[in-house]
Design a protein around this motif. Structure first.
Motif, short mmCIF file in Angstrom:
data_model
loop_
_atom_site.label_atom_id
_atom_site.label_comp_id
_atom_site.label_asym_id
_atom_site.label_seq_id
_atom_site.Cartn_x
_atom_site.Cartn_y
_atom_site.Cartn_z
N SER A 30 9.45 8.54 -15.71
CA SER A 30 8.75 9.82 -15.88
C SER A 30 7.39 9.64 -16.54
O SER A 30 6.48 10.44 -16.35
N SER A 31 7.24 8.57 -17.32
CA SER A 31 5.97 8.29 -17.99
C SER A 31 4.91 7.75 -17.02
O SER A 31 3.74 7.65 -17.36
N GLY A 32 5.35 7.39 -15.81
CA GLY A 32 4.45 6.77 -14.84
C GLY A 32 4.58 5.26 -14.80
O GLY A 32 4.03 4.62 -13.91
N ALA A 33 5.28 4.68 -15.76
CA ALA A 33 5.48 3.22 -15.80
C ALA A 33 6.34 2.80 -14.61
O ALA A 33 7.32 3.46 -14.26
N THR A 34 5.97 1.68 -13.98
CA THR A 34 6.72 1.17 -12.83
C THR A 34 7.18 -0.25 -13.10
O THR A 34 6.52 -1.01 -13.82
N ARG A 35 8.33 -0.59 -12.50
CA ARG A 35 8.84 -1.95 -12.66
C ARG A 35 9.72 -2.29 -11.47
O ARG A 35 10.53 -1.48 -11.04
N ARG A 36 9.55 -3.51 -10.94
CA ARG A 36 10.39 -3.97 -9.83
C ARG A 36 11.75 -4.37 -10.39
O ARG A 36 11.84 -5.08 -11.40
N ILE A 37 12.81 -3.90 -9.74
CA ILE A 37 14.17 -4.24 -10.16
C ILE A 37 14.53 -5.62 -9.61
O ILE A 37 14.33 -5.90 -8.42
N GLU A 38 15.03 -6.48 -10.46
CA GLU A 38 15.42 -7.82 -10.03
C GLU A 38 16.71 -7.74 -9.19
O GLU A 38 17.55 -6.87 -9.42
N PRO A 39 16.87 -8.62 -8.21
CA PRO A 39 18.10 -8.63 -7.41
C PRO A 39 19.34 -8.75 -8.30
O PRO A 39 19.40 -9.62 -9.19
N GLY A 40 20.31 -7.86 -8.11
CA GLY A 40 21.53 -7.87 -8.92
C GLY A 40 21.41 -7.14 -10.23
O GLY A 40 22.41 -6.94 -10.92
N GLU A 41 20.20 -6.73 -10.62
CA GLU A 41 20.00 -6.04 -11.89
C GLU A 41 20.50 -4.59 -11.79
O GLU A 41 20.27 -3.91 -10.80
N ARG A 42 21.16 -4.13 -12.83
CA ARG A 42 21.70 -2.77 -12.88
C ARG A 42 20.80 -1.90 -13.74
O ARG A 42 20.58 -2.20 -14.92
N VAL A 43 20.24 -0.84 -13.17
CA VAL A 43 19.26 -0.01 -13.85
C VAL A 43 19.73 1.45 -13.87
O VAL A 43 20.15 1.99 -12.84
N ALA A 44 19.66 2.07 -15.04
CA ALA A 44 19.97 3.49 -15.16
C ALA A 44 18.70 4.31 -14.88
O ALA A 44 17.60 3.89 -15.25
N PHE A 45 18.87 5.45 -14.22
CA PHE A 45 17.71 6.32 -14.02
C PHE A 45 18.15 7.78 -14.07
O PHE A 45 19.32 8.11 -13.85
N GLY A 46 17.20 8.64 -14.43
CA GLY A 46 17.51 10.05 -14.63
C GLY A 46 16.73 10.97 -13.71
O GLY A 46 16.04 10.52 -12.77
N GLU A 47 16.79 12.26 -14.00
CA GLU A 47 16.20 13.28 -13.12
C GLU A 47 14.68 13.19 -13.04
O GLU A 47 14.09 13.62 -12.05
N MET A 48 14.04 12.64 -14.06
CA MET A 48 12.59 12.55 -14.06
C MET A 48 12.08 11.22 -13.50
O MET A 48 10.89 10.99 -13.42
N ASP A 49 13.01 10.33 -13.12
CA ASP A 49 12.64 9.02 -12.59
C ASP A 49 12.77 9.00 -11.07
O ASP A 49 13.41 9.87 -10.47
N ARG A 50 12.17 7.97 -10.43
CA ARG A 50 12.27 7.79 -8.99
C ARG A 50 12.50 6.31 -8.68
O ARG A 50 12.08 5.44 -9.44
N LEU A 51 13.19 6.06 -7.58
CA LEU A 51 13.31 4.71 -7.04
C LEU A 51 12.54 4.65 -5.73
O LEU A 51 12.63 5.58 -4.92
N VAL A 52 11.79 3.58 -5.52
CA VAL A 52 11.06 3.39 -4.26
C VAL A 52 11.62 2.14 -3.60
O VAL A 52 11.55 1.04 -4.16
N LEU A 53 12.18 2.31 -2.42
CA LEU A 53 12.81 1.23 -1.69
C LEU A 53 11.84 0.67 -0.65
O LEU A 53 11.40 1.38 0.26
N GLY A 54 11.48 -0.61 -0.83
CA GLY A 54 10.63 -1.29 0.13
C GLY A 54 9.28 -0.64 0.35
O GLY A 54 8.69 -0.76 1.43
N ASP A 55 8.77 0.06 -0.67
CA ASP A 55 7.50 0.80 -0.54
C ASP A 55 7.55 1.80 0.61
O ASP A 55 6.49 2.22 1.11
N ALA A 56 8.76 2.19 1.03
CA ALA A 56 8.90 3.01 2.24
C ALA A 56 9.52 4.37 1.97
O ALA A 56 9.02 5.39 2.45
N VAL A 57 10.63 4.40 1.23
CA VAL A 57 11.30 5.67 0.96
C VAL A 57 11.52 5.83 -0.54
O VAL A 57 11.68 4.84 -1.27
N THR A 58 11.50 7.07 -0.96
CA THR A 58 11.68 7.41 -2.37
C THR A 58 13.04 8.08 -2.57
O THR A 58 13.44 8.91 -1.75
N LEU A 59 13.71 7.72 -3.64
CA LEU A 59 15.01 8.29 -3.97
C LEU A 59 14.93 8.93 -5.35
O LEU A 59 14.42 8.32 -6.29
#
Length: 357
Positions: free
Chosen positions: A299-328
């Motif tokens: 939500s702060s605008g900070a971005t980080r690539r998730i490492e393969p196998g890494e488990r990341v928590a995210f909330g309503e103000m966050d987004r995931l971008v898959l392959g620079d193609a789709v947003t979740l």
């Protein structure tokens, strides 16, 4: 109550001139909410609006979407104290041109003055919550803020009445929301009291959109093409093509963006887990060694690539971008009928070789 309407009309004329047209769009329910002294004036207003200083007067079941559409189509102002949070997905101009939404105040001299209402952008999950609240309250007659109705929304129900079509069609429990009696009890469409089958599991909805589409006000994406539910305790794979236990983001019937080819066949593992004492479930994502990677946008605008196998928590103000193609992202929806909690059936289209960036 009508006196206030005419005071606002006079303030409009004073500010924009007597020739500036004023249309009135009101809910049908307004008639029943007016004091008896106002009924004759309202009847006169409906019969001859121009005599009362209005270009047009219309009554509709739900006024907000009607006058917002008319204002958009005709370039008009809107005078209302509503924030229209539930309609910002359909009418993004409310945030883009918020100066056209006017409110009013009454000064010490008792004069009414118009001014911009101060509408500000709201995050997408807040829009989803507002839409859900309005739909439940007006379509299902269930008010999430009412304690008895909230209990109904959090429970599964079954009809056991003999000869009831609903009971025979859904013997294991209703798929849709129950009706509510005048006393606040959950009842079937046949009128029988329903049996409470226990608490309903917690489900959340996720929104998929084209990452290259321009965002609308409030963070709403113009490229949204899929919403799907995930219940607490479930783990769902996201990818492209055939997935036995997942969501095919490239299914042809979804008309996905061209860039979805950069999403791997098995790209991400998504799960919802209960967090005791946290006030709600937590969403987690694991990148499954995707070719083009997954980025978490906070939500702060900070971005980080998730490492393969890494488990990341995210909330309503966050987004995931898959392959620079789709947003979740997480939707704000909170209540799901049994039917709404079922994942959508998607075809096997969209497979093939992953397009590497």
């Amino acid at each position: 109550m009508l006196k206030r309407l005419f005071l606002v009309r006079d303030a409009w004329r004073e500010q924009f001139g007597t020739k500036a047209p004023v249309d009135l769009v009101a809910d049908d329910s307004l008639v029943g909410s007016l004091p008896s002294d106002d009924h004759a004036r309202l009847l006169q207003l409906r019969r001859n609006p121009r005599r009362e200083g209005f270009a047009d007067v219309r009554f509709v079941p739900y006024a907000d979407p009607v006058f917002l559409r008319l204002a958009r189509e005709r370039g008009r102002y809107v005078i209302s104290r509503d924030r229209f949070t539930d309609l910002r997905r359909k009418e993004p101009w409310v945030e883009q041109q918020s100066e056209r939404i006017l409110s009013w105040t009454t000064g010490a001299d008792r004069r009414v003055r118009l001014h911009p209402s101060g509408i500000v952008p709201v995050p997408p999950h807040r829009v989803s919550q507002a839409i859900e609240f309005k739909d439940l309250k007006h379509l299902q007659r269930l008010d999430p803020e009412h304690p008895g109705h909230a209990r109904i929304l959090r429970s599964h129900w079954r009809c056991t009445a003999l000869g009831c079509d609903t009971a025979m069609r859904w013997p294991d429990g209703l798929l849709s929301w129950p009706a509510v009696s005048r006393t606040g009890a959950a009842v079937c469409t046949c009128g029988a009291l329903l049996e409470n089958l226990g608490p309903r599991g917690v489900t959340r909805s996720f929104v998929v959109s084209d990452a290259t589409a321009a965002d609308l006000p409030g963070g709403l994406s113009a490229g949204e093409y899929l919403r799907f539910p995930v219940s607490v305790g479930d783990a769902v794979q996201l990818g492209r093509g055939t997935l036995r236990h997942g969501i095919n983001l490239g299914a042809e019937e979804l008309n996905p963006p061209v860039g979805v080819k950069r999403v791997s066949r098995v790209h991400l593992l998504l799960s919802m887990e209960e967090q005791p004492g946290s006030g709600g479930p937590q969403a987690y994502a694991v990148d499954l060694g995707s070719g083009n990677g997954t980025v978490v946008v906070r939500s702060s605008g900070a971005t980080r690539r998730i490492e393969p196998g890494e488990r990341v928590a995210f909330g309503e103000m966050d987004r995931l971008v898959l392959g620079d193609a789709v947003t979740l992202r997480l939707s704000g929806q909170r209540y799901f009928s049994a039917e709404q909690a079922l994942p959508r059936e998607l075809g096997d289209g969209g497979g093939g070789r992953t397009l590497l960036s």
